[in-house]
Design a protein around this motif. Sequence first.
Motif, PDB file in Angstrom:
ATOM      1  N   GLU A 191       0.833  -1.107  -0.042  1.00 41.04           N
ATOM      2  CA  GLU A 191      -0.009   0.054  -0.069  1.00 41.04           C
ATOM      3  C   GLU A 191       0.922   1.183   0.200  1.00 41.04           C
ATOM      4  OE1 GLU A 191      -3.121   0.393  -0.317  1.00 41.04           O
ATOM      5  OE2 GLU A 191      -3.740  -1.988   0.026  1.00 41.04           O
ATOM      6  N   THR A 192       0.473   2.233  -0.738  1.00 42.60           N
ATOM      7  CA  THR A 192       1.198   3.489  -0.971  1.00 42.60           C
ATOM      8  C   THR A 192       0.346   4.572  -0.722  1.00 42.60           C
ATOM      9  OG1 THR A 192       0.684   3.845  -3.215  1.00 42.60           O
ATOM     10  CG2 THR A 192       2.707   2.584  -2.681  1.00 42.60           C
ATOM     11  N   LEU A 193       0.827   5.699  -0.261  1.00 40.24           N
ATOM     12  CA  LEU A 193       0.069   7.036   0.499  1.00 40.24           C
ATOM     13  C   LEU A 193       1.019   8.101  -0.243  1.00 40.24           C
ATOM     14  CD1 LEU A 193      -2.306   8.309   1.582  1.00 40.24           C
ATOM     15  CD2 LEU A 193      -0.948   8.333   3.834  1.00 40.24           C
ATOM     16  N   ALA A 194       0.454   8.898  -0.849  1.00 42.69           N
ATOM     17  CA  ALA A 194       1.170  10.169  -1.626  1.00 42.69           C
ATOM     18  C   ALA A 194       2.635   9.608  -2.515  1.00 42.69           C
ATOM     19  CB  ALA A 194       1.558  11.150  -0.619  1.00 42.69           C
ATOM     20  N   GLY A 195       2.340   8.443  -3.024  1.00 44.39           N
ATOM     21  CA  GLY A 195       3.535   7.879  -3.822  1.00 44.39           C
ATOM     22  C   GLY A 195       4.587   7.355  -2.848  1.00 44.39           C
ATOM     23  N   LYS A 196       4.216   6.951  -1.791  1.00 45.68           N
ATOM     24  CA  LYS A 196       5.544   6.554  -0.752  1.00 45.68           C
ATOM     25  C   LYS A 196       4.862   5.401  -0.107  1.00 45.68           C
ATOM     26  CE  LYS A 196       8.645   9.575  -1.514  1.00 45.68           C
ATOM     27  NZ  LYS A 196       9.910   9.055  -2.341  1.00 45.68           N
ATOM     28  N   PHE A 197       5.904   4.472   0.316  1.00 37.82           N
ATOM     29  CA  PHE A 197       5.344   3.159   0.984  1.00 37.82           C
ATOM     30  C   PHE A 197       4.542   3.413   2.304  1.00 37.82           C
ATOM     31  CE2 PHE A 197       6.452  -0.004   4.392  1.00 37.82           C
ATOM     32  CZ  PHE A 197       6.114  -1.113   3.692  1.00 37.82           C
ATOM     33  N   LEU A 198       3.532   2.650   2.513  1.00 38.64           N
ATOM     34  CA  LEU A 198       2.709   2.773   3.711  1.00 38.64           C
ATOM     35  C   LEU A 198       2.814   1.632   4.524  1.00 38.64           C
ATOM     36  CD1 LEU A 198       0.787   4.489   5.190  1.00 38.64           C
ATOM     37  CD2 LEU A 198      -1.197   3.642   4.102  1.00 38.64           C
ATOM     38  N   TYR A 199       2.364   0.347   3.937  1.00 42.83           N
ATOM     39  CA  TYR A 199       2.627  -0.917   4.607  1.00 42.83           C
ATOM     40  C   TYR A 199       2.597  -1.883   3.656  1.00 42.83           C
ATOM     41  CZ  TYR A 199      -2.326  -1.701   4.532  1.00 42.83           C
ATOM     42  OH  TYR A 199      -3.620  -1.858   4.022  1.00 42.83           O
ATOM     43  N   ALA A 200       2.972  -3.258   3.934  1.00 45.18           N
ATOM     44  CA  ALA A 200       3.083  -4.438   3.190  1.00 45.18           C
ATOM     45  C   ALA A 200       2.257  -5.543   3.731  1.00 45.18           C
ATOM     46  CB  ALA A 200       4.059  -4.791   2.498  1.00 45.18           C
ATOM     47  N   ILE A 201       1.623  -6.102   3.235  1.00 39.58           N
ATOM     48  CA  ILE A 201       1.067  -7.514   3.642  1.00 39.58           C
ATOM     49  C   ILE A 201       1.426  -8.616   2.385  1.00 39.58           C
ATOM     50  CG2 ILE A 201      -0.423  -6.521   5.487  1.00 39.58           C
ATOM     51  CD1 ILE A 201      -2.620  -7.398   3.084  1.00 39.58           C
ATOM     52  N   GLU A 202       1.443  -9.709   3.159  1.00 33.81           N
ATOM     53  CA  GLU A 202       1.611 -11.202   2.522  1.00 33.81           C
ATOM     54  C   GLU A 202       0.133 -11.692   2.620  1.00 33.81           C
ATOM     55  OE1 GLU A 202       5.983 -12.751   2.278  1.00 33.81           O
ATOM     56  OE2 GLU A 202       4.501 -13.657   3.604  1.00 33.81           O
ATOM     57  N   VAL A 203      -0.501 -12.144   1.540  1.00 37.70           N
ATOM     58  CA  VAL A 203      -1.737 -12.661   1.626  1.00 37.70           C
ATOM     59  C   VAL A 203      -1.817 -14.205   1.036  1.00 37.70           C
ATOM     60  CG1 VAL A 203      -4.210 -12.600   0.756  1.00 37.70           C
ATOM     61  CG2 VAL A 203      -2.663 -10.481   1.108  1.00 37.70           C
ATOM     62  N   GLU A 204      -2.302 -15.119   1.837  1.00 39.57           N
ATOM     63  CA  GLU A 204      -2.110 -16.456   1.392  1.00 39.57           C
ATOM     64  C   GLU A 204      -3.064 -16.882   0.277  1.00 39.57           C
ATOM     65  OE1 GLU A 204      -1.769 -20.822   3.821  1.00 39.57           O
ATOM     66  OE2 GLU A 204      -3.459 -19.480   4.459  1.00 39.57           O
ATOM     67  N   THR A 205      -2.346 -17.629  -0.739  1.00 41.00           N
ATOM     68  CA  THR A 205      -3.236 -17.851  -2.083  1.00 41.00           C
ATOM     69  C   THR A 205      -3.052 -19.397  -2.114  1.00 41.00           C
ATOM     70  OG1 THR A 205      -3.516 -17.770  -4.458  1.00 41.00           O
ATOM     71  CG2 THR A 205      -1.468 -17.053  -3.537  1.00 41.00           C
ATOM     72  N   GLY A 206      -4.102 -20.049  -2.341  1.00 45.14           N
ATOM     73  CA  GLY A 206      -4.082 -21.617  -2.701  1.00 45.14           C
ATOM     74  C   GLY A 206      -3.813 -21.755  -4.129  1.00 45.14           C
ATOM     75  N   GLY A 207      -3.789 -20.691  -5.018  1.00 43.42           N
ATOM     76  CA  GLY A 207      -3.468 -21.100  -6.332  1.00 43.42           C
ATOM     77  C   GLY A 207      -4.785 -21.191  -7.025  1.00 43.42           C
ATOM     78  N   GLU A 208      -5.995 -21.412  -6.518  1.00 37.84           N
ATOM     79  CA  GLU A 208      -7.144 -21.686  -7.311  1.00 37.84           C
ATOM     80  C   GLU A 208      -8.209 -20.745  -7.313  1.00 37.84           C
ATOM     81  OE1 GLU A 208      -7.537 -24.386  -9.298  1.00 37.84           O
ATOM     82  OE2 GLU A 208      -5.453 -24.957  -8.874  1.00 37.84           O
ATOM     83  N   SER A 209      -8.069 -20.146  -5.824  1.00 35.38           N
ATOM     84  CA  SER A 209      -8.938 -18.715  -5.623  1.00 35.38           C
ATOM     85  C   SER A 209      -8.126 -17.638  -6.032  1.00 35.38           C
ATOM     86  CB  SER A 209      -9.427 -18.728  -4.326  1.00 35.38           C
ATOM     87  OG  SER A 209     -10.168 -17.419  -3.992  1.00 35.38           O
ATOM     88  N   PHE A 210      -8.828 -16.549  -6.685  1.00 31.01           N
ATOM     89  CA  PHE A 210      -8.119 -15.195  -7.203  1.00 31.01           C
ATOM     90  C   PHE A 210      -8.813 -14.165  -6.208  1.00 31.01           C
ATOM     91  CE2 PHE A 210      -7.798 -18.238 -10.576  1.00 31.01           C
ATOM     92  CZ  PHE A 210      -6.581 -18.334 -10.478  1.00 31.01           C
TER      93      PHE A 210
END
Length: 308
Positions: A191-210
């Motif tokens: 996530e960015t705010l005013a073009g700068k880094f705000l935070y980041a998350i990893e989101v689990e994906t099983g590869g079948e659901s998008f």
Amino acid sequence: MQSDLAVLYEHPKWFEPLFAALERRGIAFEAIRLSDHNFDPASHGVPAPVILSRVAMSSFLRESDHGIFYAQSLLAHWAARGARVLNGADVLAIDTSKARQLSLITGLGYAVPETRVVHRPDDLLAAARTMTYPLLVKANIGGSGAGIVRYSSEDELAASVRQGTTPNSIDKVLLVQEYAPARGGVITRIETLAGKFLYAIEVETGGESFDLCPADACLAAPGRAATRMTAVTPAPDIVEAAERIAQAVGMDVGGVELLIDDRDGTPRFYDINALSNFVANPLDVLGWDPHERLVDDIVSAIGRKEAA
């Protein structure tokens, strides 16, 4: 008396945390619902000196008479009449096109999944001929994982084309894209705010659901399984890339998504999302509430507009 801020929104629940943060800070704002809105193109008035666009690409899933393209005209009109529009019409135009997003990203020198763009389902097979299965067919305008189907073989894709069951995009543009395996079974959303880094998350994906929407409202959807989300600090070069992408879009607030290709370790950027609902349960996941940072930025925009 005119408000300092107007928020153009569509989803009835997604922006309650933002509205609550604005109220806590004593910011006078007008919430404008997109669905039943109209405007006079000859009007010289604006609802507020600063306007924040919160138009969701997934709105077409909730309303067949969605306002995605209407909003581009409306935001451009307000900007032409002197309003400072955060995530304005130009940003919305990029948000509404995965094809334009990928072109912008590769133009900056970053890797994306191999992709072909067509405007007719009948052209998908020819476009995919030099690509390796499994492949994804994506709607150019999606949201919450809508309009993405995985095909394991040419025969499977051909049968889907014959049967008319390939994804459909509301702008009739389709992408056929390699299925790049995500290292560790996760994607990263920065996530960015005013073009700068705000935070980041990893989101689990099983590869079948998008459907990897990290927001509170998405997680609360009936029948939706819980999605594992973890705060992370990406490598500096990945953070820099996300910031450059956000700045090139002109995005005031929004997310950039990528995966690490498990075949060779290449970061592959694949989505730009100018609608940031922010992560669910931010105090648990991040330890702080990003809505407060967004409100800080809005206050700054209001101050700059008043000083102009």
